[in-house]
Design a protein around this motif. Sequence first.
Motif, mmCIF file in Angstrom:
data_model
loop_
_atom_site.group_PDB
_atom_site.id
_atom_site.type_symbol
_atom_site.label_atom_id
_atom_site.label_comp_id
_atom_site.label_asym_id
_atom_site.label_seq_id
_atom_site.Cartn_x
_atom_site.Cartn_y
_atom_site.Cartn_z
ATOM 1 N N VAL A 218 57.757 72.931 45.034
ATOM 2 C CA VAL A 218 57.530 71.675 45.750
ATOM 3 C C VAL A 218 56.866 71.954 47.094
ATOM 4 O O VAL A 218 55.931 71.248 47.500
ATOM 5 C CB VAL A 218 58.857 70.911 45.948
ATOM 6 N N GLN A 219 57.330 72.988 47.804
ATOM 7 C CA GLN A 219 56.698 73.370 49.071
ATOM 8 C C GLN A 219 55.236 73.745 48.855
ATOM 9 O O GLN A 219 54.361 73.434 49.679
ATOM 10 C CB GLN A 219 57.447 74.548 49.702
ATOM 11 N N THR A 220 54.942 74.410 47.740
ATOM 12 C CA THR A 220 53.559 74.779 47.436
ATOM 13 C C THR A 220 52.714 73.555 47.158
ATOM 14 O O THR A 220 51.583 73.430 47.647
ATOM 15 C CB THR A 220 53.529 75.734 46.226
ATOM 16 N N PRO B 134 57.054 83.550 49.461
ATOM 17 C CA PRO B 134 58.209 84.208 50.099
ATOM 18 C C PRO B 134 59.397 84.379 49.160
ATOM 19 O O PRO B 134 60.070 85.422 49.194
ATOM 20 C CB PRO B 134 58.545 83.267 51.266
ATOM 21 N N ILE B 135 59.657 83.373 48.311
ATOM 22 C CA ILE B 135 60.771 83.492 47.370
ATOM 23 C C ILE B 135 60.465 84.559 46.320
ATOM 24 O O ILE B 135 61.343 85.351 45.940
ATOM 25 C CB ILE B 135 61.049 82.132 46.705
ATOM 26 N N TRP B 136 59.228 84.613 45.871
ATOM 27 C CA TRP B 136 58.843 85.636 44.902
ATOM 28 C C TRP B 136 58.992 87.035 45.503
ATOM 29 O O TRP B 136 59.515 87.947 44.863
ATOM 30 C CB TRP B 136 57.413 85.390 44.440
ATOM 31 N N LEU B 137 58.537 87.190 46.749
ATOM 32 C CA LEU B 137 58.680 88.481 47.422
ATOM 33 C C LEU B 137 60.151 88.831 47.621
ATOM 34 O O LEU B 137 60.568 89.977 47.418
ATOM 35 C CB LEU B 137 57.960 88.443 48.772
ATOM 36 N N ALA C 85 67.719 71.082 54.406
ATOM 37 C CA ALA C 85 68.576 70.683 53.293
ATOM 38 C C ALA C 85 68.587 71.698 52.152
ATOM 39 O O ALA C 85 69.428 71.603 51.252
ATOM 40 C CB ALA C 85 68.135 69.318 52.761
ATOM 41 N N THR C 86 67.667 72.664 52.156
ATOM 42 C CA THR C 86 67.530 73.584 51.026
ATOM 43 C C THR C 86 68.817 74.324 50.648
ATOM 44 O O THR C 86 69.175 74.365 49.465
ATOM 45 C CB THR C 86 66.386 74.587 51.299
ATOM 46 N N PRO C 87 69.563 74.954 51.602
ATOM 47 C CA PRO C 87 70.776 75.657 51.181
ATOM 48 C C PRO C 87 71.760 74.754 50.434
ATOM 49 O O PRO C 87 72.331 75.155 49.414
ATOM 50 C CB PRO C 87 71.367 76.164 52.506
ATOM 51 N N ALA C 88 71.958 73.532 50.928
ATOM 52 C CA ALA C 88 72.876 72.608 50.265
ATOM 53 C C ALA C 88 72.326 72.146 48.924
ATOM 54 O O ALA C 88 73.085 71.965 47.962
ATOM 55 C CB ALA C 88 73.147 71.402 51.171
ATOM 56 N N MET C 89 71.018 71.945 48.840
ATOM 57 C CA MET C 89 70.414 71.533 47.577
ATOM 58 C C MET C 89 70.553 72.634 46.528
ATOM 59 O O MET C 89 70.804 72.363 45.356
ATOM 60 C CB MET C 89 68.945 71.163 47.802
ATOM 61 N N VAL C 90 70.371 73.898 46.952
ATOM 62 C CA VAL C 90 70.550 75.020 46.023
ATOM 63 C C VAL C 90 72.001 75.074 45.533
ATOM 64 O O VAL C 90 72.271 75.275 44.339
ATOM 65 C CB VAL C 90 70.143 76.346 46.696
ATOM 66 N N ASN C 91 72.942 74.848 46.441
ATOM 67 C CA ASN C 91 74.356 74.845 46.055
ATOM 68 C C ASN C 91 74.696 73.707 45.100
ATOM 69 O O ASN C 91 75.657 73.799 44.328
ATOM 70 C CB ASN C 91 75.243 74.756 47.301
ATOM 71 N N SER C 92 73.910 72.621 45.162
ATOM 72 C CA SER C 92 74.172 71.477 44.288
ATOM 73 C C SER C 92 73.511 71.622 42.924
ATOM 74 O O SER C 92 73.670 70.744 42.066
ATOM 75 C CB SER C 92 73.696 70.179 44.950
ATOM 76 N N GLY C 93 72.744 72.702 42.728
ATOM 77 C CA GLY C 93 72.187 72.962 41.403
ATOM 78 C C GLY C 93 70.685 72.940 41.304
ATOM 79 O O GLY C 93 70.124 73.226 40.242
ATOM 80 N N ILE C 94 69.981 72.598 42.378
ATOM 81 C CA ILE C 94 68.512 72.632 42.377
ATOM 82 C C ILE C 94 68.076 74.049 42.736
ATOM 83 O O ILE C 94 68.458 74.572 43.779
ATOM 84 C CB ILE C 94 67.931 71.611 43.366
ATOM 85 N N SER C 95 67.280 74.678 41.913
ATOM 86 C CA SER C 95 66.940 76.092 42.122
ATOM 87 C C SER C 95 65.999 76.273 43.294
ATOM 88 O O SER C 95 65.189 75.391 43.610
ATOM 89 C CB SER C 95 66.309 76.672 40.852
ATOM 90 N N ASP C 96 66.103 77.426 43.949
ATOM 91 C CA ASP C 96 65.187 77.712 45.051
ATOM 92 C C ASP C 96 63.752 77.846 44.552
ATOM 93 O O ASP C 96 62.804 77.567 45.297
ATOM 94 C CB ASP C 96 65.629 78.956 45.827
#
Length: 425
Positions: free
Chosen positions: A64-66, A386-389, A47-58
């Motif tokens: 949250v994953q951490t 991974p996002i930071w890298l 769901a992450t790509p759609a959630m990012v498109n809806s305004g929740i930042s990666d």
Amino acid sequence: MQATRTDQPSASPVAPPPPLSLQTRMVLLSYFAYFFYYFCRKHLGVATPAMVNSGISDTTIGWVQTAYGVCYAIGQFLSGALGDRLGPRIALTTGMILSGIASLAFGLFPIVGVLVIALSLNGLFQSTGWSNSCKVVAEWVNPVNRGKVMGFWTTCYIFGSIAANVVAGTILARYGWHHVFLFTGITVAVVGVIQGIFLINRPADRGYAIELEERSSPATDNTRSGFMLMIRQPAVLLLGLAYTGLKYVRYTVFSWSPYYLVSSIGLAEESAAYASNGLEIGGILGLLLGGWVGDRFFPGNRVRLALFALIGMIGAILLYRVTSGTGGLWGNLIGLGAIGLFLYIADAIVSGIAAQDIGGAENTASAAGIINGIGSTAQLFSGIVPIWLKQRWGWDAVFISFIVIAFFSCLAILPVARKGKLTKA
């Protein structure tokens, strides 16, 4: 006339072995328990790509994953110890129901606060799955057949992962990301109830006995001392350290491969969900092949096979690093499949079969919980690192991190692999 009393204990009858149908039923119940755990484990990544498109930042999703990883690592130690003491049925039932409720909560109230709280705590609930499912198999399967049975049984988290991706991807495309969490939450909670009704902890609970390893000491209650016994075993600790590399690679791919395939490769969201199954498709072959090869060529110490598989995984990552950008849908599917082939051979041995070999039936949950607990510390980094890298140096830096941590795992597992025979502690 009074009966003559004797102090000699009468010989207790030998309990019969459980019928094969009952053994099979328990193995399949635990199989489908862990299969459905993945429905509430993979949904956020899909769901992450759609959630990012809806305004929740990666970045928010990364944290949250951490947090999920923190709860999952802590829960592994607790769940393994409790599973050996109380039995796996209670742990599996409770964990699945609570995990389902956590996903339902976010589906019903899709706001950032609920996302952070519910899906972070979901890591604690999800931690009940692996160690207690492994314990069911250890209780019901003779150690002589453990490699073959586990070679089949460990496909549960491959097929579960594939099914979770396909189901979540289909719901995402048709109904939106909110419904992904609603459907998976209901499904996992229902399966948890089924486990509570039908699962049997051990053959002795039904008057049967199965030939297992020699108990450490007839006078010792290992359900009380098992955790402390296992955590003092150098092999268990080294396997836990080795598992960090496998966990980091696996959970980073779980969490971020759909996002990578959409943002870097240019696939559609639904296609990315399906393409990310390459890791698991390769893993199916790896698990089945690894179970047979381990029993056939490494019966005394299957950890040696895990070391070779780790080396193979490094080679597959190096190849995928240079081919993923131009491979398209099928190239990425095959590249992830090559990584999964080697990753899952090592994963099943380190986290499951070796834990059973060292812990025996009575301490499997503790051994598996400790190995998974140490290994799951890598999940703390698979969320945000991974996002930071990626933000700092690009996706190529993520692949380099895979190679570095996999090399560390090879060094950690080497002393255990060099043992002539891996025996029960």
